[in-house]
Motif scaffolding. Structure first.
Motif, PDB file in Angstrom:
ATOM      1  N   PHE A 155       0.837  -1.204   0.000  1.00  0.00           N
ATOM      2  CA  PHE A 155       0.000   0.000   0.000  1.00  0.00           C
ATOM      3  C   PHE A 155       0.872   1.254   0.000  1.00  0.00           C
ATOM      4  N   ARG A 156       1.831   1.312   0.890  1.00  0.00           N
ATOM      5  CA  ARG A 156       2.689   2.499   0.991  1.00  0.00           C
ATOM      6  C   ARG A 156       3.562   2.641  -0.261  1.00  0.00           C
ATOM      7  N   HIS A 157       3.994   1.522  -0.807  1.00  0.00           N
ATOM      8  CA  HIS A 157       4.840   1.530  -1.996  1.00  0.00           C
ATOM      9  C   HIS A 157       4.089   2.146  -3.170  1.00  0.00           C
ATOM     10  N   ILE A 158       2.815   1.825  -3.308  1.00  0.00           N
ATOM     11  CA  ILE A 158       2.011   2.320  -4.430  1.00  0.00           C
ATOM     12  C   ILE A 158       1.499   3.728  -4.176  1.00  0.00           C
ATOM     13  N   ARG A 159       1.017   3.980  -2.948  1.00  0.00           N
ATOM     14  CA  ARG A 159       0.257   5.201  -2.676  1.00  0.00           C
ATOM     15  C   ARG A 159       1.048   6.277  -1.947  1.00  0.00           C
ATOM     16  N   GLY A 160       2.143   5.907  -1.306  1.00  0.00           N
ATOM     17  CA  GLY A 160       2.902   6.904  -0.564  1.00  0.00           C
ATOM     18  C   GLY A 160       2.246   7.313   0.745  1.00  0.00           C
ATOM     19  N   GLY A 161       1.228   6.582   1.166  1.00  0.00           N
ATOM     20  CA  GLY A 161       0.549   6.848   2.433  1.00  0.00           C
ATOM     21  C   GLY A 161       0.543   5.606   3.299  1.00  0.00           C
ATOM     22  N   LYS A 162      -0.011   5.731   4.492  1.00  0.00           N
ATOM     23  CA  LYS A 162       0.000   4.626   5.439  1.00  0.00           C
ATOM     24  C   LYS A 162      -1.372   3.976   5.544  1.00  0.00           C
ATOM     25  N   LEU A 163      -1.418   2.674   5.281  1.00  0.00           N
ATOM     26  CA  LEU A 163      -2.666   1.929   5.391  1.00  0.00           C
ATOM     27  C   LEU A 163      -3.182   1.964   6.821  1.00  0.00           C
ATOM     28  N   GLU A 164      -2.273   1.941   7.793  1.00  0.00           N
ATOM     29  CA  GLU A 164      -2.683   1.935   9.197  1.00  0.00           C
ATOM     30  C   GLU A 164      -3.518   3.174   9.531  1.00  0.00           C
TER      31      GLU A 164
END
Length: 362
Positions: free
Chosen positions: A115-124
Motif C-alpha cells: 500500500f505504501r509503496h504504491i500510494r505513498g501513504g500509510k494503510l494503518e
C-alpha cells in the motif's frame, strides 16, 4: 436530449498521496472556486445525486463540507471516493451530520508495505479513520454513509484481492466493492512512467477480472449484503441500468463530469479537455454542453465508440453484439474454471505474499 440527473464535480486536484497512475499528479494543483461550484449546481435543476470527487483528495478542499451542505439543502444525495487519510474526528462528525450517502475508499492492496509503496501513504492511518467512522455511525444508529472499497487492479496486485476482501470484513464495511483494471485510456497512459506501464493488464487479464468480479462467491455475497442495506452511492445509481450490448452508456444518458476549472466532459475518464471538452460552465450555456453530450450518445447508439471514449471498458461492452457477449462469457468461464486455472490459483494461495515489484513513483 436526456436530462442531467447525476453530476460528478472535481473539488480539487491536490492530494497528499503520490499514486503515479492518478492523472491528478500530473495536473496543476488547484481547488474549485466555491462560487463556480454553486453556479454549476444551480445549472442542474433535475440533479438527484452528486459525486464530489475527481483527481485529488476531495476532503482537502477547504470548503468541501460547504459544498455538501449546499447540495443537501436541495435534497441532492452526495457521495465521494477518498483515499481515507482525512477521516478525522471533525470530518466524521460532518459526514454523519450532513447525511453523506456513500464513501468509497480507494486502494490496491491490504498489505501495508505494498500500500505504501504504491500510494505513498500509510494503510494503518486509513484503517484507523475507517474504524472511527464506522464506530461513530453505529453509535448514532445510522446506516449512512455506506462505506466501500474502490479497487484498482495492477498486473502485480491481481492476487491481492483475497487480502482486500478479508480487510473489508474485518472493518465491518457494508458499501460493497468496485474493481477496475489500471486505466488504459490514452489520457491516463500518456503520463505513466515506464515501471507503471508494465503494470497494465493484458486483454485476457482484463476479461478474467470481469469474470472474477461477477463469479467470485465472496464478492457476490458482499454485493448482496450491500443491496440489502438500501444505500446506493452515485455509481450504484448511475450504473444500475447499464446493459452490455445496449449501445448505451449511463454517463451519456444522464451524467456529466465537471473538473475543478468548470470544464465538462462526457464522463470522469475523459481527461483530454483540449480535444473532448463539451464546454465550460460559466462560459457556455448548459444546454450547449448537453447538446454536445447528446452527439456522443447518438454516435454510440449507432454502434460506434466515440473517439473520446477510446479505451473505455463501458464503451467496449456497450457495442458488443449478442454473439460477442456469449463468447466472452464462455471464454472467461473456461479461463477461470479450467484445471490449469484452478491449479494456478492454488499455487497463488499457497504463496500468500505480495508480489508487487515496482517502484511506481516517477
Amino acid at each position: 436530449m436526456t436530462a442531467l440527473t447525476h453530476l460528478q464535480i472535481e473539488p480539487t486536484t491536490r492530494c497528499n498521496f503520490t499514486c503515479s497512475f492518478c492523472c491528478g499528479r500530473y495536473m496543476e494543483q488547484s481547488d474549485l472556486e466555491f462560487a463556480l461550484f454553486a453556479q454549476i449546481l444551480a445549472a442542474a435543476p433535475a440533479l438527484q445525486h452528486l459525486e464530489l470527487q475527481g483527481e485529488g483528495e476531495s476532503l482537502m478542499h477547504p470548503r468541501f463540507f460547504d459544498m455538501v451542505r449546499l447540495a443537501r439543502a436541495r435534497g441532492v444525495r452526495v457521495s465521494l471516493i477518498s483515499n481515507g487519510s482525512y477521516l478525522t474526528g471533525a470530518a466524521i462528525e460532518q459526514i454523519l451530520e450532513l447525511g453523506i450517502e456513500k464513501i468509497s475508499i480507494s486502494l490496491e492492496s491490504a498489505d501495508p508495505v505494498t500500500f505504501r509503496h504504491i500510494r505513498g501513504g500509510k494503510l494503518e492511518k486509513v484503517q484507523r479513520g475507517i474504524r472511527e467512522l464506522m464506530a461513530a455511525r453505529r453509535a448514532r444508529g445510522l446506516h449512512k454513509p455506506g462505506v466501500a472499497f474502490s479497487i484498482t487492479v495492477l498486473k502485480d496486485t491481481q492476487d491481492h484481492l483475497s487480502g482486500i476482501l478479508a480487510l473489508y470484513r474485518q472493518l465491518g464495511l457494508d458499501g460493497g466493492i468496485t474493481l477496475q483494471p489500471l486505466q488504459s485510456m490514452p489520457g491516463y497512459v500518456k503520463n505513466y512512467p515506464a515501471a507503471l506501464s508494465q503494470q497494465l493488464l493484458s486483454d485476457g487479464e482484463v476479461n478474467d477480472l470481469w469474470i472474477q468480479f461477477y463469479a467470485h462467491r465472496d464478492i457476490k455475497k458482499i454485493q448482496r449484503d450491500k443491496k440489502a442495506t438500501g444505500v446506493r452511492g452515485f455509481f450504484d445509481e448511475l450504473m444500475a441500468d447499464f446493459r452490455p450490448g445496449s449501445r448505451r452508456c449511463p454517463w451519456l444518458e444522464s451524467g456529466l463530469y465537471v473538473n475543478n476549472q468548470g470544464v465538462a466532459t462526457g464522463c470522469c475518464m475523459i481527461k483530454d479537455t483540449t480535444q473532448f471538452a463539451l464546454g465550460r460552465f460559466g462560459v457556455d450555456p448548459p444546454s450547449q454542453l448537453l447538446a454536445r453530450r447528446e452527439e456522443l450518445r447518438q454516435e454510440l447508439l449507432g454502434g460506434k465508440v466515440p473517439q473520446a471514449c477510446t479505451g473505455c471498458e463501458l464503451a467496449r461492452f456497450a457495442v458488443m453484439t449478442r454473439l460477442e457477449l456469449v463468447l466472452f462469457a464462455l471464454r472467461g468461464l473456461w479461463r477461470r474454471w479450467s484445471p490449469r486455472a484452478r491449479w494456478q490459483r492454488r499455487l497463488a494461495a499457497r504463496a500468500q505474499r505480495p508480489r508487487i515489484s515496482l517502484p511506481l513513483l516517477p
